[in-house]
Design an enzyme around this catalytic site. Structure first.
Site: not given
Ligand code: RAM
Length: 969
Positions: A465, A469, A471, A478, A529, A740, A761
């Site tokens: 993604d 950060r 993550e 995505d 997703w 994002e 993103h």
């Protein structure tokens, strides 16, 4: 002599792959021809043990077939660790025969687990605390006799490793062994080290760090997700000229130590003390007396698979464009591009000097470097010099997402940083670039570049993604929304084959699909997703004609659809469970991430979409029972959807842009309801002054749905908007990657919440698909995938686009679609690779009017042509074509507020243009050069004392010329 040639041979998508474990590898090739309309009639493939082909192991003989991609090897069983040579020859429809292609090869890895002799090793815990932070060094000396013919290393590690031989780094791969669902699948790598070895003593060294396996992932303090011990597993094979072989493996005779890397983590960066370097540690005759021993760690090896994806490498080096001191007093480097990778720097400073680099993506509105959006990720590099000479350093087991770097402690930095001592190494999966798009609008071109940079930054072994950060995870939606765009820009065959296997490995027994793959997050089950399970294999199949991926994933695809089917009371609706919905849409309620579109509406549309894909996949794979089963299911879902979500007069219950977009896009509505849905969508946009408010679910398809629904002009207007919210808004705010949020940087310059605000993103970069497919018009007839039957249908709109061009390197070769509009003419150039055919639409053309290569159309190379309401439709064979016809599209580069400003290169060019368009003007006015893109913008900028009134007056003047240059007297 005419030219017919076989070129670009690949085995499993790769040129001469080293160490693959596929037992029946597939071959593909491209054909170069100087004749139009070339089709392959027959092929011959030969595989041999030796490069001279004296003994042929497998020979297809002359096989009558037009197939030139994914031809499966079906010769004798392959041996492990062996190089096989292959070559191809083809015959074409003009009775021509090629020479044999250049010889290509592939080499097998270890094909069965019993070929592994190595042990997993780790430092003896009595000597080194296994949980300690410093990277481990492992080494072993061994002796080689004279007369080596070849040498290979097969190996892997948990978490990440770097391999050294006799003092040199082996290979240029980074972050090996990559990230997979480690307990199910762990990749090993193969290295040809023939040139690294020497007669007599040799030494091998391995550096081992935490990586994804046991470092911080997901949330702070979430460590040891896969295990808490690092370990290495390597096997060296040395083959001598006399055919004998020697094997050196990791075992408890290896020695272990720590070295200069005190800490290295994906999110947090690296701490390196050069004073602790162990010089020559991977050389022979190094004294490792004070090193500690190693122990064998019990770990399975059945999960080992050969490297599937392209390796991660440094693919480009950027030089900083500037360095400056911020208002807060920080010294900052500007790389000019939000990039992902690492800084390599040189320094000459006394021993013990501490240099710290802190990486960030943006500056805040006051011009200070902004770390807020990194969450827990430190993205910090700390280097302590050894002193004496110039030292060069780049971190090893980490990567950063950044444009700006705060530098601390660099000697003399108060007098400015020496830019030449800093380099930005761009790191990602080293995929082949396959697509280019450009057009007449510079901001759209920048958007395209931003999309490509977003892909580069987030295709680092897994599709993530974000890269900055704490993550950086393989979020399924995505990846799913972006894959059509991604596969235009880069070759993603191996990349997604690998990731899909992880998806399958991490899928739950009940078919549910985790939010992120590899699954380190825990959550699962959301519509749009989980549908990555069907959409991604299907897109890979369509793009590359890869039936094997489809066959491999079929059970996983089916399990996902069956999972949905079991949810809730109604078999044909998906109205239960947790869903992210239209994530980050602007029609969300205050303080909510979730857009207004009803979640059961979205879920049911994706249920239907996945079911349709499953049905189509079953069709391709010849699974007729499933074709029936899922055709029936699909009909039922659509019926129920209409009953539940569409009024009898064709109105959707969810009155949002996204609801209309996905209903159209995924054929949920038909007939009158479809017309009405398209009409309403267009109305919604008009009411919103052509601004979107869609999120992750609606955005990827909004322009596609509009163009498909007959509102292409609206789609173009949407793209061309450059005020908030729009794609170009971010470009105008200086974005060099895709954000994002539509308002990651708000209009007043402040940021969206620190909590979740990535400037890199790729999800909204999914507009790229529409740019390639609709604006430039490169598409395919999906019945014959992989662009075997190409469709080129460019769509002109407005005056914003006077020119667009896309090129795509398909499995068969290069496809080009390029168009250019002037007031008088339309020009369209196309390129169609050999062994494919194409259907072309020349929009708004009349037959009598069309020239191809300056001649009227005649049949021959042009297989057929006819005039239809939309224009002239042609079918053609391979080759380059140049069409020209009168511009009767009604789309002339006429003058309006949005008319682009043409930048004339010089005075004489301007005069020429004026003469052409305004013969009555004898004395041309001065040419005004401006940074504004349009007159409207010029008025806003008020450059050169141009008041709005003055601009309007100029506009009036110029409008008579039907030309968009800004001319002032
Ligand atoms: C965010 C991720 C990703 C999205 C999820 C739902 O954390 O960045 O983009 O798919 O949320």
């Amino acid at each position: 002599m005419t030219l017919l040639k076989v070129k670009a041979l690949t085995c499993e998508y790769r040129i001469n792959p080293l160490g693959i474990d596929i037992k029946r590898p597939r071959f593909s090739w491209k054909i170069e021809s100087d004749r139009r309309g070339t089709m392959q009639k027959a092929y011959q493939i030969q595989v041999a043990n030796q490069e001279d082909f004296n003994e042929v192991l497998w020979d297809t003989r002359i096989t009558q077939s037009d197939e030139s991609i994914h031809i499966e090897y079906s010769g004798p069983e392959l041996n492990p660790r062996k190089r096989y040579f292959y070559r191809v020859k083809v015959w074409d429809n003009f009775d021509r025969e090629t020479e044999w292609s250049e010889t290509a090869w592939w080499e097998t890895g270890l094909l069965n687990s019993d070929e592994w002799k190595a042990e997993w090793i780790t430092p003896d815990p009595d000597g080194i605390d296994p949980l300690s932070e410093p990277a481990f060094l492992l080494r072993k000396e061994f002796t080689i006799k004279a007369g080596i013919s070849s040498a290979r290393i097969y190996g892997t590690g948990v978490g990440l490793y770097e391999l050294y031989l006799n003092g040199d780094r082996v290979g240029n791969e980074l972050l090996a062994p990559g990230w997979t669902s480690y307990h199910n699948r762990l990749q090993y790598q193969t290295y040809d080290v023939t040139g690294h070895l020497q007669d007599g003593p040799n030494a091998i060294g391995i550096m081992l760090a935490d990586g994804w396996y046991k470092g911080n992932l997901v949330r702070e303090n979430n460590r040891n997700i896969y295990g808490d011990r690092r370990a290495a597993f390597f096997q060296i094979y040395v083959t001598y000229n006399d055919g004998t072989e020697e094997v050196i493996v990791t075992d408890n005779t290896w020695r272990a130590s720590t070295g200069p890397i005190l800490f290295s983590e994906i999110y947090h960066g690296e701490k390196y003390d050069a004073r602790l370097e162990k010089e020559d540690w991977s050389q022979s005759n190094y004294s490792d007396q004070d090193w500690t021993g190693t122990i064998i760690q019990e770990m399975p090896i059945t999960q080992l698979v050969a490297q599937e994806n392209y390796p991660t490498r440094v693919t480009e080096v950027l030089n900083p464009i500037d360095s400056f001191v911020t208002p807060a007093g920080d010294t900052v480097l500007d790389m000019g591009q939000n990039m992902v990778g690492r800084i390599r720097f040189k320094v000459n400073a006394p021993a013990g000097t501490r240099i710290v680099l802190k990486h960030a993506e943006v500056l805040d509105k006051d011009g200070n470097i902004y770390f807020g959006n990194l969450k827990f990720a430190k993205q910090q590099i700390e280097y302590i010099t050894n002193g004496g000479n110039t030292e060069t350093y780049a971190p090893h087991f980490t990567f950063q997402g950044f444009r700006y770097v705060k530098v601390e402690g660099y000697p003399g930095q108060e007098n400015g940083l020496p830019l030449e001592n800093f380099m930005g190494e761009v790191i990602h999966s080293d995929m082949e670039r396959t697509g280019e798009f450009d057009c007449s609008d510079p901001l759209v071109n920048r958007l395209q570049q931003n999309i490509v940079w977003g892909q580069r930054g987030n295709f680092l072994d897994v599709p993530t993604d974000c890269p900055q950060r704490s993550e950086r995870l393989g979020w399924t939606a995505d990846a799913q929304v972006f894959i059509p765009t991604a596969l235009f820009n880069y070759h993603g065959g191996p990349f997604f084959t690998k990731w899909l296997r992880d998806l399958k490995a991490d899928q739950l027994p009940d078919g549910n699909v985790p939010f992120v793959i590899p699954n380190v997050e825990g959550g699962m089950g959301s519509a749009a997703w989980g549908d990555a399970a069907t959409i991604i294999p299907w897109t890979v199949y369509q793009t590359y004609g890869d039936k094997r991926v489809l066959a491999e994933q079929f059970d996983s695809m089916k399990a996902w659809v069956e999972y949905i089917r079991r949810q809730g009371k109604n078999e044909y609706l998906w109205n239960t469970g947790f869903h992210f919905g239209d994530w980050l849409a602007l029609d969300a309620k205050e303080n909510s991430f979730v857009g207004a579109t009803a979640r059961d509406f979205i879920a049911t549309v994706f249920y239907s979409h996945s079911t349709r894909i499953l049905r189509d996949a079953a069709e391709v794979l010849g699974r007729s029972e499933e074709v029936q089963e899922y055709s029936f299911l699909l009909d039922k879902i659509i019926e129920k959807f209409n009953h539940e979500f569409v009024s009898p007069s064709g109105r959707l219950v969810s009155p949002t842009q996204t609801a209309h977009v996905i209903a159209l896009m995924f054929d949920m509505v038909d007939g009158k309801a479809k017309e009405r849905t398209a009409y309403e969508l267009n109305q919604l946009l008009i009411q919103n002054d052509y601004h979107l408010n869609t999120g992750f679910v609606g955005t990827p398809y909004i322009c596609l749905a509009l163009s498909k629904g007959g509102y292409h002009e609206t789609a173009v207007k949407l793209l061309m908007k450059d005020d908030f919210p729009s794609w170009l808004y971010q470009v105008k705010k200086g974005a060099t990657t895709v954000w994002e949020h539509w308002d990651s940087i708000k209009q007043d310059g402040s940021f969206w919440s620190d909590q979740m605000n990535s400037f890199n993103h790729y999800a909204y970069g999914s507009i790229g698909n529409w740019m390639y497919k609709v604006v430039a018009g490169i598409d395919m007839d999906t019945v014959l995938p992989a662009y075997k039957k190409i469709k080129i249908e460019p769509k002109f709109a407005g005056i914003s686009f006077t020119q667009a061009k896309a090129a795509y390197e398909s499995m068969y070769g290069r496809i080009l679609s390029s168009w250019n509009l002037t007031n008088e003419t339309v020009e369209i150039e196309v390129e169609i690779p050999a062994n494919t055919t194409a259907e072309i639409l020349l929009p708004k053309a009349h037959l009598a009017d069309v020239l191809e290569g300056n001649k009227p159309l005649v049949s021959g190379d042009i297989h057929s042509y006819m005039e239809t309401a939309e224009g002239v439709r042609l079918t053609i064979g391979s080759g380059s074509y140049h069409f020209r016809y009168r511009n009767e599209s009604g789309l002339k580069p006429r003058f309006t507020e949005d008319t682009p400003i043409i930048d004339f290169l010089d005075y004489s060019e301007a005069v020429a243009v004026l003469e052409k368009f305004a013969p009555s003007i004898t004395k041309p006015p001065a040419i005004f050069s401006t940074k504004a893109r349009s007159l409207k913008e010029l008025a806003e900028l008020q450059e050169a004392n141009l008041t709005v009134d003055r601009v309007k007056a100029i506009m009036e003047e110029v409008s008579k010329l039907e030309w968009g240059a800004v001319l002032v007297n």
